[in-house]
Motif scaffolding. Sequence first.
Motif, PDB file in Angstrom:
ATOM      1  N   ARG A 111       0.838  -1.205   0.000  1.00 21.76           N
ATOM      2  CA  ARG A 111       0.000   0.000   0.000  1.00 21.76           C
ATOM      3  C   ARG A 111       0.873   1.255   0.000  1.00 21.76           C
ATOM      4  O   ARG A 111       0.586   2.226  -0.716  1.00 21.76           O
ATOM      5  CB  ARG A 111      -0.911  -0.026   1.232  1.00 21.76           C
ATOM      6  N   GLU A 115       1.203   4.220  -2.883  1.00 23.11           N
ATOM      7  CA  GLU A 115       1.039   5.630  -2.532  1.00 23.11           C
ATOM      8  C   GLU A 115       2.261   6.441  -2.933  1.00 23.11           C
ATOM      9  O   GLU A 115       2.144   7.541  -3.487  1.00 23.11           O
ATOM     10  CB  GLU A 115       0.790   5.746  -1.030  1.00 23.11           C
ATOM     11  N   TYR A 121      -4.295   1.367  -6.119  1.00 25.87           N
ATOM     12  CA  TYR A 121      -4.116   0.174  -5.287  1.00 25.87           C
ATOM     13  C   TYR A 121      -5.472  -0.465  -5.019  1.00 25.87           C
ATOM     14  O   TYR A 121      -6.433   0.233  -4.670  1.00 25.87           O
ATOM     15  CB  TYR A 121      -3.442   0.596  -3.980  1.00 25.87           C
ATOM     16  N   ASP A 189      -7.941  -0.138   8.220  1.00 28.62           N
ATOM     17  CA  ASP A 189      -8.798   0.435   7.187  1.00 28.62           C
ATOM     18  C   ASP A 189      -7.977   1.104   6.090  1.00 28.62           C
ATOM     19  O   ASP A 189      -8.406   1.140   4.928  1.00 28.62           O
ATOM     20  CB  ASP A 189      -9.765   1.431   7.809  1.00 28.62           C
ATOM     21  N   HIS A 190      -6.809   1.597   6.445  1.00 23.67           N
ATOM     22  CA  HIS A 190      -5.912   2.169   5.436  1.00 23.67           C
ATOM     23  C   HIS A 190      -5.484   1.102   4.441  1.00 23.67           C
ATOM     24  O   HIS A 190      -5.490   1.326   3.224  1.00 23.67           O
ATOM     25  CB  HIS A 190      -4.691   2.768   6.124  1.00 23.67           C
ATOM     26  N   THR A 193      -8.744  -0.434   2.616  1.00 23.49           N
ATOM     27  CA  THR A 193      -9.426   0.601   1.843  1.00 23.49           C
ATOM     28  C   THR A 193     -10.946   0.508   2.023  1.00 23.49           C
ATOM     29  O   THR A 193     -11.458  -0.442   2.638  1.00 23.49           O
ATOM     30  CB  THR A 193      -9.090   0.563   0.349  1.00 23.49           C
ATOM     31  N   HIS A 195     -13.014   0.246  -0.575  1.00 23.56           N
ATOM     32  CA  HIS A 195     -13.611  -0.343  -1.780  1.00 23.56           C
ATOM     33  C   HIS A 195     -12.862  -1.610  -2.211  1.00 23.56           C
ATOM     34  O   HIS A 195     -12.320  -1.684  -3.313  1.00 23.56           O
ATOM     35  CB  HIS A 195     -13.590   0.665  -2.929  1.00 23.56           C
ATOM     36  N   PRO A 196     -12.809  -2.620  -1.357  1.00 19.08           N
ATOM     37  CA  PRO A 196     -12.050  -3.816  -1.719  1.00 19.08           C
ATOM     38  C   PRO A 196     -12.778  -4.720  -2.705  1.00 19.08           C
ATOM     39  O   PRO A 196     -13.998  -4.651  -2.860  1.00 19.08           O
ATOM     40  CB  PRO A 196     -11.881  -4.531  -0.377  1.00 19.08           C
ATOM     41  N   SER A 413     -10.172   1.719  -5.317  1.00 15.19           N
ATOM     42  CA  SER A 413      -9.850   1.463  -3.912  1.00 15.19           C
ATOM     43  C   SER A 413      -8.713   2.322  -3.390  1.00 15.19           C
ATOM     44  O   SER A 413      -7.962   1.907  -2.527  1.00 15.19           O
ATOM     45  CB  SER A 413      -9.501  -0.022  -3.724  1.00 15.19           C
ATOM     46  N   GLU A 414      -8.557   3.496  -3.941  1.00 14.82           N
ATOM     47  CA  GLU A 414      -7.430   4.309  -3.509  1.00 14.82           C
ATOM     48  C   GLU A 414      -7.618   4.902  -2.127  1.00 14.82           C
ATOM     49  O   GLU A 414      -6.659   5.311  -1.495  1.00 14.82           O
ATOM     50  CB  GLU A 414      -7.196   5.426  -4.519  1.00 14.82           C
ATOM     51  N   SER A 415      -8.833   4.993  -1.654  1.00 18.87           N
ATOM     52  CA  SER A 415      -9.051   5.611  -0.335  1.00 18.87           C
ATOM     53  C   SER A 415      -9.672   4.616   0.613  1.00 18.87           C
ATOM     54  O   SER A 415     -10.105   3.561   0.227  1.00 18.87           O
ATOM     55  CB  SER A 415      -9.948   6.841  -0.480  1.00 18.87           C
TER      56      SER A 415
END
Length: 415
Positions: A111, A115, A121, A189-190, A193, A195-196, A413-415
């Motif tokens: 991850r 970034e 990601y 959660d980081h 994400t 939106h997995p 799923s970037e966030s």
Amino acid sequence: MRIVLETYGSRGDVEPMVGLAVRLRALGAEVRVCAPPDFAQLLDEADVPLTPVAWPIRALATGAIPGKEKAGLADISAELTAMAYEAVAGVAEGCAAVVATGSFPALAGTRSTAEKLGVPYVFTSFSPCYLPSSHQPPLRRPGQVIPPEVTGNRELWDLHAEHMETLFGETVNAHRASVGLPPVSGVRDHVFTGHPFLAADPVLGPWQETPELDVTQTGAWIRPDERPLPAGLEAFLAAGAEPVYVGFGSMPMRGASAPEISRAVIEAVRTQGRRVLLGSGWADLGSIDDRDDCFVVGEVNQQALFRRVAAVVHHGGAGTTTTAARAGAPQVIVPQVADQPYWAGRVSELGIGTGHDGPTPTAESLSAALKIALAPETRARAAAVAGTVRTDGADQAAKLLLDMVGRSGSAPSES
């Protein structure tokens, strides 16, 4: 378009990524897999380039890495985070997306690489039980103490996040600082994400919509296996009635030695009047005598084999569970760790087999479980469910991923 796939785990973590890699390549993408060096042959057979990550996973799992025999979780996690970061950083610059699964420290390093490079990601889970949801409790992590008054799923997931922070937060942020990234709070959660992807079959491992996450369930990522079965195995299968297959994959069994486990499972199968086919695996199962009703195999094409056995006794990995269900083979799951109890529960709920009570089978306990699995009604139910198992999960995931990246220039799923 170039996609990097990363995983650090056993064969059950790598094989689905190979399935996705094959489908991405068929759709015109260039693909590289970052995985433990144990799987060089598997990737070579699929003609997918491998970038090795960290130590051989079997050696790490069995305490065979020199100098790591007594290493604590913090030390292993810190090294694995850094090694995953370096491995992915060496191949991911300029790629369209990084898709990752497997060990949490390696995920955290991956991850951070994405970034740092500004690359989209996507985290992927192979089991619903890893994803925060108000509909189910979390798996309990080693060392985690749950206060008896905490019973609600959301509260349990909050405690899970706190525990993950305790285990990995300092390690992850120390590494991020070392590569010039700011600290994060809430490392679980980081890494996961919002939106997995969920690469699990919707019948075997259904996902219920929840406010916590926006999950895309694709179906399991299955790599078609066209390898023939070995001649000796073919001869054994042809020599009598369907055997019971017993194999625990990449699991060193707990609570008993390899000879003790071997004796227990062979006697249990014989008690049910069946021949026995042992998958040696990491449990090192082997024959206990020279009777001709027992045959031992190594790694084989389970997609072909499971269609020709009376039942499958296994550890409950997501891939093995799906392969057995797809073949219509009744199952006995002897769960050891991680998501394996979840799959044992699902097999029981669906009526396609049963879960064994505890990680160490005896001849008596396994014989009782096999009696359930070998019952005609279980066989009939397994055959019915087999027809519902999707085989297009990897294809669906590949198309979704390429479409998402192509439309927006970023993965979901970037966030």
